[in-house]
Write an enzyme that holds these catalytic residues in place. Sequence first.
Site, mmCIF file in Angstrom:
data_model
loop_
_atom_site.group_PDB
_atom_site.id
_atom_site.type_symbol
_atom_site.label_atom_id
_atom_site.label_comp_id
_atom_site.label_asym_id
_atom_site.label_seq_id
_atom_site.Cartn_x
_atom_site.Cartn_y
_atom_site.Cartn_z
ATOM 1 N N HIS A 158 0.794 -1.388 -0.017
ATOM 2 C CA HIS A 158 -0.004 0.094 -0.015
ATOM 3 C C HIS A 158 0.876 1.230 0.043
ATOM 4 O O HIS A 158 1.997 1.194 0.461
ATOM 5 C CB HIS A 158 -0.776 0.049 1.266
ATOM 6 C CG HIS A 158 -2.075 -0.859 1.220
ATOM 7 N ND1 HIS A 158 -2.079 -2.353 1.371
ATOM 8 C CD2 HIS A 158 -3.358 -0.560 0.684
ATOM 9 C CE1 HIS A 158 -3.150 -2.713 1.195
ATOM 10 N NE2 HIS A 158 -4.227 -1.753 0.894
ATOM 11 N N LYS A 162 -0.498 4.806 4.685
ATOM 12 C CA LYS A 162 -1.275 3.979 5.402
ATOM 13 C C LYS A 162 -0.790 3.432 6.498
ATOM 14 O O LYS A 162 0.337 3.463 6.856
ATOM 15 C CB LYS A 162 -1.249 2.604 4.914
ATOM 16 C CG LYS A 162 -2.317 1.555 5.200
ATOM 17 C CD LYS A 162 -2.721 0.344 4.388
ATOM 18 C CE LYS A 162 -3.745 -0.744 5.075
ATOM 19 N NZ LYS A 162 -4.906 0.231 5.324
HETATM 20 P P1 NAD Z 1 -7.685 9.454 5.622
HETATM 21 O O1 NAD Z 1 -6.830 9.553 6.896
HETATM 22 O O2 NAD Z 1 -7.455 10.227 4.248
HETATM 23 O O3 NAD Z 1 -9.181 9.870 6.102
HETATM 24 C C1 NAD Z 1 -9.968 9.742 7.290
HETATM 25 C C2 NAD Z 1 -10.705 10.881 7.544
HETATM 26 O O4 NAD Z 1 -11.400 10.563 8.556
HETATM 27 C C3 NAD Z 1 -9.956 12.083 7.918
HETATM 28 O O5 NAD Z 1 -10.269 13.009 6.993
HETATM 29 C C4 NAD Z 1 -10.221 12.082 9.236
HETATM 30 O O6 NAD Z 1 -10.184 13.535 9.773
HETATM 31 C C5 NAD Z 1 -11.722 11.613 9.397
HETATM 32 N N1 NAD Z 1 -12.068 11.508 10.854
HETATM 33 C C6 NAD Z 1 -11.292 11.067 11.635
HETATM 34 N N2 NAD Z 1 -12.196 10.954 12.891
HETATM 35 C C7 NAD Z 1 -13.244 11.578 12.551
HETATM 36 C C8 NAD Z 1 -14.510 11.804 13.358
HETATM 37 N N3 NAD Z 1 -14.609 11.641 14.743
HETATM 38 N N4 NAD Z 1 -15.446 12.276 12.793
HETATM 39 C C9 NAD Z 1 -15.467 12.663 11.308
HETATM 40 N N5 NAD Z 1 -14.344 12.378 10.708
HETATM 41 C C10 NAD Z 1 -13.369 11.841 11.187
HETATM 42 O O7 NAD Z 1 -7.629 7.854 5.505
HETATM 43 P P2 NAD Z 1 -8.235 7.103 3.934
HETATM 44 O O8 NAD Z 1 -7.150 6.932 3.358
HETATM 45 O O9 NAD Z 1 -9.483 7.651 3.537
HETATM 46 O O10 NAD Z 1 -8.550 5.990 4.812
HETATM 47 C C11 NAD Z 1 -9.719 5.630 5.743
HETATM 48 C C12 NAD Z 1 -9.995 4.294 6.240
HETATM 49 O O11 NAD Z 1 -10.623 3.547 5.160
HETATM 50 C C13 NAD Z 1 -8.794 3.634 6.745
HETATM 51 O O12 NAD Z 1 -8.803 2.679 7.807
HETATM 52 C C14 NAD Z 1 -8.353 2.767 5.425
HETATM 53 O O13 NAD Z 1 -7.512 1.697 5.834
HETATM 54 C C15 NAD Z 1 -9.723 2.459 5.082
HETATM 55 N N6 NAD Z 1 -10.065 2.011 3.589
HETATM 56 C C16 NAD Z 1 -10.961 1.018 3.531
HETATM 57 C C17 NAD Z 1 -11.138 0.523 2.094
HETATM 58 C C18 NAD Z 1 -12.193 -0.447 2.147
HETATM 59 O O14 NAD Z 1 -12.497 -0.700 0.861
HETATM 60 N N7 NAD Z 1 -12.660 -0.951 2.905
HETATM 61 C C19 NAD Z 1 -10.510 1.198 0.994
HETATM 62 C C20 NAD Z 1 -9.451 2.289 1.241
HETATM 63 C C21 NAD Z 1 -9.337 2.618 2.895
#
Ligand code: NAD
Length: 271
Positions: A158, A162
């Site tokens: 990744h 991450k």
């Molecule tokens: P990122 O850090 O870019 O985004 C996370 C967002 O959540 C940030 O903007 C943060 O400010 C926000 N956040 C945190 N606490 C919060 C709260 N209490 N209220 C509202 N917003 C809040 O990360 P990302 O790359 O977008 O990934 C996010 C998650 O999704 C990770 O756990 C990642 O592993 C997962 N992910 C899952 C998949 C899937 O298909 N299931 C795919 C990609 C990423």
Amino acid sequence: MARKMKIGVVGAAGRMGRMLVRQAGESVDCALAGATERPGSEAIGQDAGMLAGIGEVGVTVGDDAAAMIAHVDAVIDFTAPDATVMHAELAAQAGAAMVIGTTGLTDSHREALRGAARHVPVVVAPNMSAGVTLLMALVEQVARTLDESYDIEILEMHHRHKVDAPSGTALGLGRAAASGRNVDLDTAARLAREGHTGARPRGEIGFATLRGGDVVGDHTVVFAGAGERIELTHRASSRQLFAAGAVRAALWTKGRKPGLYSMRDVLGLET
Ligand code: NAD
């Protein structure tokens, strides 16, 4: 015409959040009805569509998750484990379905999500892509067919941002392999190796984690036997794929009974 499903996106300024805003905004079956970010975020007060690069959509990013969740049909959450549990509890109180993509969930987070799932449908998947969901089913089938003389190793790569390792998808693939073999992943897993490890124990399910650049997500499951090797690989080249899967899952929850569901349920694959 049927009413469009109202979708709320929490963490709307995140990498995935912005993709979700775009996907919900472009879908003909649902409408973006709310967006939040963590209190203190610079995104508060901005238009969610502007942040997502699709132009103004008339939905302002707020920091009051309870108020937002109270007026949507489904919440899509790709944030962080503690925030996800908080959102799921609010959704359970408000009667909104939850679609959760957040990874790095511990047993206690999962327990809290099971609690929420007694009240509303909750779809949890470490990877929302149809291809990976199918890969999980294939891995389970191959692991069921081959005996323990085939060593199972799971490799993932990744992007450099991450924060959890191995990826939730890699662990999900491990769970699929363990379930095919009828063993418990916690007992069989070797999450990392270093130094004088000794020979590989029979039955171990090994993991290797690579991080770098802007890789969206690569996963390979290797079944290594005497004289042959089977490798099953999935490569994601766009995050939009996960957002599309998440919106599909949200639409699928309509009229569904409360419960904890996976992407396999959403895609109708046999478990
Ligand atoms: P990122 O850090 O870019 O985004 C996370 C967002 O959540 C940030 O903007 C943060 O400010 C926000 N956040 C945190 N606490 C919060 C709260 N209490 N209220 C509202 N917003 C809040 O990360 P990302 O790359 O977008 O990934 C996010 C998650 O999704 C990770 O756990 C990642 O592993 C997962 N992910 C899952 C998949 C899937 O298909 N299931 C795919 C990609 C990423």
